[in-house]
Design a protein around this motif. Structure first.
Motif, short mmCIF file in Angstrom:
data_model
loop_
_atom_site.label_atom_id
_atom_site.label_comp_id
_atom_site.label_asym_id
_atom_site.label_seq_id
_atom_site.Cartn_x
_atom_site.Cartn_y
_atom_site.Cartn_z
N GLU A 2 -2.44 -17.34 11.81
CA GLU A 2 -3.17 -18.39 12.42
C GLU A 2 -4.04 -17.72 13.48
OE1 GLU A 2 -0.78 -21.13 14.38
OE2 GLU A 2 0.06 -21.88 12.41
N LYS A 3 -5.07 -18.44 14.10
CA LYS A 3 -5.92 -17.79 15.15
C LYS A 3 -5.58 -18.54 16.37
CE LYS A 3 -9.41 -16.27 12.05
NZ LYS A 3 -10.80 -16.00 11.59
N LEU A 4 -5.79 -18.06 17.45
CA LEU A 4 -5.88 -18.45 18.84
C LEU A 4 -6.85 -19.41 18.97
CD1 LEU A 4 -4.04 -18.25 21.35
CD2 LEU A 4 -5.81 -16.52 22.28
N PRO A 5 -6.74 -20.72 19.44
CA PRO A 5 -7.79 -21.79 19.27
C PRO A 5 -8.83 -21.17 20.68
CG PRO A 5 -5.84 -22.81 19.39
CD PRO A 5 -5.57 -21.43 19.67
N THR A 9 -9.12 -15.26 17.70
CA THR A 9 -8.27 -13.90 17.54
C THR A 9 -7.04 -14.33 16.88
OG1 THR A 9 -8.82 -13.23 19.98
CG2 THR A 9 -6.83 -12.50 18.96
N GLU A 10 -6.65 -13.55 15.74
CA GLU A 10 -5.55 -13.77 14.76
C GLU A 10 -4.32 -13.39 15.79
OE1 GLU A 10 -6.69 -12.86 10.19
OE2 GLU A 10 -6.56 -11.09 11.68
N LEU A 11 -3.18 -14.40 15.38
CA LEU A 11 -2.03 -14.31 16.04
C LEU A 11 -1.01 -13.79 14.99
CD1 LEU A 11 -1.70 -17.80 17.61
CD2 LEU A 11 -2.39 -15.82 18.68
N ILE A 12 -0.03 -12.92 15.53
CA ILE A 12 0.94 -11.96 14.95
C ILE A 12 2.15 -13.30 14.25
CG2 ILE A 12 2.61 -10.37 14.99
CD1 ILE A 12 1.28 -9.09 17.18
N ASP A 13 2.36 -12.94 13.10
CA ASP A 13 3.53 -14.02 12.55
C ASP A 13 4.99 -13.49 12.92
OD1 ASP A 13 5.27 -14.27 9.85
OD2 ASP A 13 3.94 -16.10 9.85
N VAL A 43 8.41 -4.24 3.41
CA VAL A 43 8.64 -3.95 4.93
C VAL A 43 7.40 -2.85 5.23
CG1 VAL A 43 9.99 -2.62 6.58
CG2 VAL A 43 11.19 -4.23 4.90
N SER A 44 6.85 -1.84 4.41
CA SER A 44 5.86 -1.11 4.79
C SER A 44 4.64 -2.00 4.81
CB SER A 44 5.75 0.02 3.71
OG SER A 44 6.90 0.81 3.77
N MET A 45 4.42 -3.16 3.94
CA MET A 45 3.33 -3.62 3.92
C MET A 45 3.43 -4.76 4.98
SD MET A 45 3.08 -4.85 -0.15
CE MET A 45 1.55 -6.02 0.24
N GLN A 46 4.40 -5.05 5.47
CA GLN A 46 4.42 -5.74 7.00
C GLN A 46 4.01 -5.03 8.05
OE1 GLN A 46 8.16 -7.57 6.56
NE2 GLN A 46 7.41 -9.64 6.77
N ILE A 47 4.29 -3.81 8.23
CA ILE A 47 4.06 -2.81 9.30
C ILE A 47 2.48 -2.46 9.06
CG2 ILE A 47 4.52 -0.83 10.58
CD1 ILE A 47 6.40 -3.03 10.70
N LYS A 48 2.10 -2.20 7.95
CA LYS A 48 0.61 -1.98 7.93
C LYS A 48 -0.07 -3.18 8.03
CE LYS A 48 -2.73 -0.27 4.36
NZ LYS A 48 -3.02 0.20 3.09
N LYS A 49 0.18 -4.38 7.99
CA LYS A 49 -0.48 -5.64 8.20
C LYS A 49 -0.63 -5.71 9.81
CE LYS A 49 -0.80 -10.41 7.13
NZ LYS A 49 -0.06 -11.67 6.30
N LEU A 53 -3.92 -5.55 12.41
CA LEU A 53 -4.12 -6.66 13.12
C LEU A 53 -4.41 -6.08 14.48
CD1 LEU A 53 -4.52 -9.55 13.96
CD2 LEU A 53 -2.06 -9.58 14.10
N LEU A 54 -3.64 -5.15 14.92
CA LEU A 54 -3.53 -4.77 16.53
C LEU A 54 -4.62 -3.51 16.51
CD1 LEU A 54 0.15 -4.65 17.25
CD2 LEU A 54 -1.41 -6.36 17.87
N GLY A 55 -5.01 -2.71 15.49
CA GLY A 55 -5.58 -1.54 15.60
C GLY A 55 -5.30 -0.33 16.08
N VAL A 56 -3.83 -0.54 16.13
CA VAL A 56 -3.02 0.92 16.71
C VAL A 56 -1.96 0.96 15.65
CG1 VAL A 56 -3.86 0.56 18.94
CG2 VAL A 56 -1.66 -0.41 18.21
N ALA A 57 -1.46 1.98 15.62
CA ALA A 57 -0.28 2.68 14.91
C ALA A 57 1.02 2.27 15.82
CB ALA A 57 -0.23 4.21 14.54
N VAL A 58 2.03 1.50 15.26
CA VAL A 58 3.15 1.47 16.06
C VAL A 58 4.32 2.09 15.68
CG1 VAL A 58 2.58 -1.12 16.50
CG2 VAL A 58 3.97 -0.48 14.46
N PHE A 59 4.22 2.88 14.48
CA PHE A 59 5.39 3.90 14.43
C PHE A 59 4.56 5.14 14.08
CE2 PHE A 59 7.70 -0.20 13.52
CZ PHE A 59 8.58 0.00 14.46
N ALA A 60 5.39 6.20 14.13
CA ALA A 60 4.79 7.52 13.39
C ALA A 60 5.87 8.16 12.73
CB ALA A 60 4.74 8.61 14.88
#
Length: 299
Positions: A2-5, A9-13, A43-49, A53-60
């Protein structure tokens, strides 16, 4: 997504938040896939998504394990709060209307460690239930629930001891020797101990471990509350058996390198009185869920 009205901006599921939290706490994609019931590739696909969305890496990625990045650390607190608020909002409307009183007992040292989170969340999801809290020793609480004076109790069981009848284990963790950083109390002979009053499962576990190792000791300081024991540790006058998860600087865990034997895991068990009411059942389920989150590190 969904997007923020008004912003686009796309929201995180919510599922992405859940997957992110489990990986953060297990440091493993494979372990997370087992816990959430998805394949490792999913699981990998979820984290890639999420990262796209955020434009940053959350895991190394580091071999078979993963390390959370500074950006992931920043997201962690938001994810926990968002999932908690979502759960509370839904339970406010879909949870059955429950009213009444629960006479609840727990060991005194749980007062500032576990109860604030348990009580505050239950109050928001079940505003019609009054919780009357009693803090006491485990043996006293067991007796009161048998007599029907309390509806639900938590108590501790020392390592190696049989579980009381009609109880459920809700949490387990190592019991560790603790002393002040840079201290020398553990070098003294006999070993000086700071423990609770007689009847405390942790006191009994510590003595059993030292007796089995044939290590001389003496009870130097006694206090019903852990704060009293901690004062002796901070003064470097003794060592004490504490849950490993509560140890923070300037205290440190002591082990075989300090000449001390392993104590083992202790358990927190829960028991309901016979013919407990609907309010008690609801609170018991809530307590179990809270401890599951603590075990996963998501509380």
């Amino acid at each position: 997504m969904e997007k923020l009205p008004g912003t686009g901006t796309e929201l995180i599921d919510m599922e992405l938040y859940r997957t992110f939290l489990v990986i953060a706490e297990t440091s493993s994609f494979s372990k997370a896939s087992d816990l959430i019931g998805r394949t490792p590739s999913a699981v990998s696909m979820q984290i890639k998504k999420l990262e796209t969305l955020l434009g940053v890496a959350v895991f190394a990625r580091e071999g078979r394990t993963v390390r959370i990045t500074p950006e992931g650390e920043a997201l962690l607190g938001y994810a926990r709060r968002i999932l908690m608020l979502n759960e509370e909002a839904v339970s406010l409307f879909v949870a059955p209307s429950v009213e009444g009183e629960v006479r609840f007992g727990a060991p005194a040292d749980f007062g500032t460690r576990f109860l604030p989170n348990i009580l505050s969340r239950f109050a928001r999801s079940h505003p019609g239930v009054n919780v009357d809290v009693h803090l006491d020793g485990s043996s006293t609480l067991d007796e009161k629930v048998r007599k029907g004076e309390l509806d639900l109790v938590l108590s501790t069981v020392r390592p190696g001891a049989p579980l009381p009848s009609a109880t459920d284990i809700v949490f387990s963790e190592p019991l560790a020797w603790v002393g002040i950083e840079g201290g020398i109390a553990y070098e003294r002979d006999p070993l000086p101990l700071a423990v609770s009053t007689p009847g405390c499962p942790w006191r009994r576990a510590a003595r059993n471990a030292l007796d089995a190792a044939q290590k001389p000791y003496r009870i130097s300081y006694t206090s019903f509350h852990s704060a009293g024991q901690e004062a002796a540790l901070l003064a470097d006058l003794a060592v004490a058996p504490f849950p490993a998860s509560v140890v923070e600087p300037p205290l440190q865990i002591l082990d075989d390198r300090h000449g001390l034997p392993t104590i083992g895991d202790y358990h927190i068990v829960m028991k309901e009185r016979s013919r407990a009411g609907q309010a008690t059942h609801a609170f018991a389920q809530h307590v179990e869920e809270c401890f599951k989150e603590i075990a996963l590190g998501t509380a």
